[in-house]
Design an enzyme around this catalytic site. Structure first.
Site: not given
Ligand code: VG1
Ligand code: CO
Length: 544
Positions: A113-114, A278, A280, A282-283, A377
């Site tokens: 992800s991010h 981001d 992947d 989804d953000r 998302k």
């Molecule tokens: C973070 C965010 C959460 C989100 C998760 C995955 O988790 O706070 O809201 O669902 O990332 O996002 P954490 O446990 O680090 O607070 V990502 O864009 O997989 O896509």
């Molecule tokens: Co993501």
């Protein structure tokens, strides 16, 4: 090509966090590490013989290598067909859309992800079920259990690497590999939800936007949809080529990491609208000219304007938000007379509510917004939703927010992250808070009184499953809140997240900057939790 059973043994530390397994690339590169986890996924599943699996990732370093391994293992484990995005590319929401469109058994998404990418960055893998959404805890726990007892994995040895650059089908043993267009199914879905004609008219009127793909997966999606289908001028999409290391940047669309876009929207001759996504896809981050929309407000605004969008014209069944997300969306739900839900952090908790038709829109404060169109998302979806609203209302982003606050009140909101702090100290900080629940309750700080303190626990209204220990909440009688939780997605030390919220109906006060409006609560958080004392940090690493 022959089916080989390779002896292996469990590897520690494979428990999936908020969103699948995330580790340093070097960890995934250890002999048999990826294989162990992939076989554990398959071992945790039943009845997939001959079924379809979707595979794709955000294009980060190790994506290609991992996909070839997964293909050889899926064939050896008896899948009938694998659909893989061209060049191994599928954004998380696109993977969800493909799983649903093709009624696949499930999917494997390769992304951290991010988190940063590249050879020294992070890699990740997660399993999605047949509704297109992240596996629920029941399955991620089963996968973890399998990693603890695994003795062997199955793989087709000597199988040639599948050419992922060409669309079309090839055979891998008994299994068919179909390389599919990464964008088409997703783009068609978007066109079915939004009024593309109206958005084209908006761009034709001279409306200007910048979308920052941050050299991550949304580049090809945004180019196709925004520039080709909606006729936004070429150059609207910035950093559109996905790179294995995201160009060295942190593909996290917030005010700190998406500073290139922030500078444009706050600079001279700024465009009307700015957005970023981001790693992947989804953000999403939403900006107006010189204006930042918090994700919590964004969810509320989209909900309040849903009737302007074809797909949601009939109304919303309900709205769900994660616990740390501000209550702004709850106020819209109340006014619309529809239910609102408060779930733990992580998109997997929305799946049951969406499947049961109890909610239509969902959101998280961490730049995540989505709906029942997929089970993840969806960054670009949120951007298109905003464009549809802007095309219908023909007002600035700032004006829309001002009117929203005037109607519903403003939930001031900020999140302070302390990244990479000592894990033991972070745990002690949290334990210290938990030990204060009784003494804090009823106590007054200035003009605020603590109404309730707890460690958030959630009972899923659909299947009755209970998730405990989801974050410490300090709720004040006037609607203000402090929330503390430890990240489940970080790969170095611990990350403490502090979420701060206060509600205001005073129109003069609503104009304040969030950090100013929340200053007393920010100070109180440190006083109660001893953040500086435990972390040794005077300032958070990221403020959003
Ligand atoms: C973070 C965010 C959460 C989100 C998760 C995955 O988790 O706070 O809201 O669902 O990332 O996002 P954490 O446990 O680090 O607070 V990502 O864009 O997989 O896509
Ligand atoms: Co993501």
């Amino acid at each position: 090509m022959s089916l080989t059973v390779v002896a292996t043994r469990p590897i520690d530390g494979q428990k999936a966090g908020t969103s699948g397994l995330r580790k340093k690339v070097a960890v995934f590169q250890q002999a048999q590490y990826l294989e162990n986890f992939v076989q554990s996924i398959f071992n945790a599943l039943t009845d997939y013989q001959g079924q379809t699996l979707v595979v794709g990732g955000d294009g980060r370093y190790y994506n290609d290598t991992a996909i070839q391994t997964i293909l050889a293992m899926a064939a050896a484990n008896g899948f009938g067909r694998v659909l893989v995005g061209q060049n191994g590319i599928l954004s998380t929401p696109a993977a969800s859309a493909v799983i649903r469109h093709h009624k696949a058994f499930g999917g494997i998404i390769l992304s951290a992800s991010h988190n940063m990418g590249g050879v020294d960055g992070d890699f990740g893998i997660k399993y999605n079920i047949n509704n297109g959404g992240p596996a629920p805890e029941k399955i991620t726990d089963a996968i973890y259990a399998c990693t603890q007892v695994i003795e062997s994995y199955k793989i087709l040895s000597d199988s040639p690497a599948v050419d992922l650059s060409q669309l079309g089908s090839t055979q891998l043993g008994e299994m068919t590999v179909e390389v599919i267009d990464s964008v088409a199914i997703y783009a068609d879905l978007m066109a079915s939800l939004f009024d593309f004609e109206q958005i084209r008219a908006l761009f034709a009127s001279g409306f200007r936007m910048r979308f920052d793909a941050m050299h991550a997966v949304t580049g090809p999606y945004a180019k196709t949809i925004l520039e080709q289908q909606l006729n936004a001028p070429e150059g609207t999409v910035l950093n559109a080529t996905p790179l294995p290391d995201f160009g060295g940047g942190h593909p996290d669309p917030n005010l700190t990491y998406a500073h290139e876009l922030v500078d444009i929207l706050y600079g001279e001759d700024a465009p009307d609208f700015g957005a970023a996504s981001d790693g992947d896809g989804d953000r999403n981050m939403i900006l107006g000219r010189g204006f930042f929309v918090t994700p919590s407000d964004s969810l509320a605004v989209l909900a309040a304007n849903a009737q302007l969008v074809p797909a949601y014209q009939q109304g919303l069944a309900g709205i769900a938000r994660s616990m740390p997300t501000s209550a702004a969306a709850d106020r819209v739900a109340a006014k619309l007379g529809i239910p609102s839900f408060e779930t733990p952090t992580g998109w997997k908790f929305f799946g049951n509510l969406l499947d049961a038709g109890q909610v239509t829109l969902c959101g998280e404060e961490s730049f995540g917004t989505g709906s029942n169109h997929v089970r993840e998302k969806d960054g670009l979806w949120a951007v298109l939703f905003w464009l549809n609203v802007l095309a219908a209302r023909r007002q600035s982003v700032a004006d829309i927010l001002q009117q929203h606050w005037a109607e519903f009140g403003r939930n001031f909101y900020t999140r302070h992250d302390y990244e990479g702090v000592d894990s033991a100290a972070a745990k002690q900080l949290m334990d210290g808070l938990k030990g204060q629940f009784a003494s804090l309750t009823g106590q007054s700080f200035g003009n605020r009184t603590v109404q309730l303190c707890d460690d958030f626990s959630y009972t899923d209204p659909v299947d009755g499953s209970v998730s405990q220990g989801q974050g410490v909440r300090i709720l004040f009688a006037d609607g203000a809140r402090l929330v503390f939780r430890l990240s489940g997605t970080g790969t170095e030390g611990a990350t403490l997240r502090l979420y701060i919220e206060a509600f205001s109906t005073d129109s003069a006060q609503q104009q304040q900057d969030a950090q100013t409006a929340l200053a007393d609560l920010i100070q109180l958080a440190d006083q109660v939790a001893g953040i500086q004392r435990w972390t040794g940090r005077a300032e958070p690493s990221v403020i959003t």
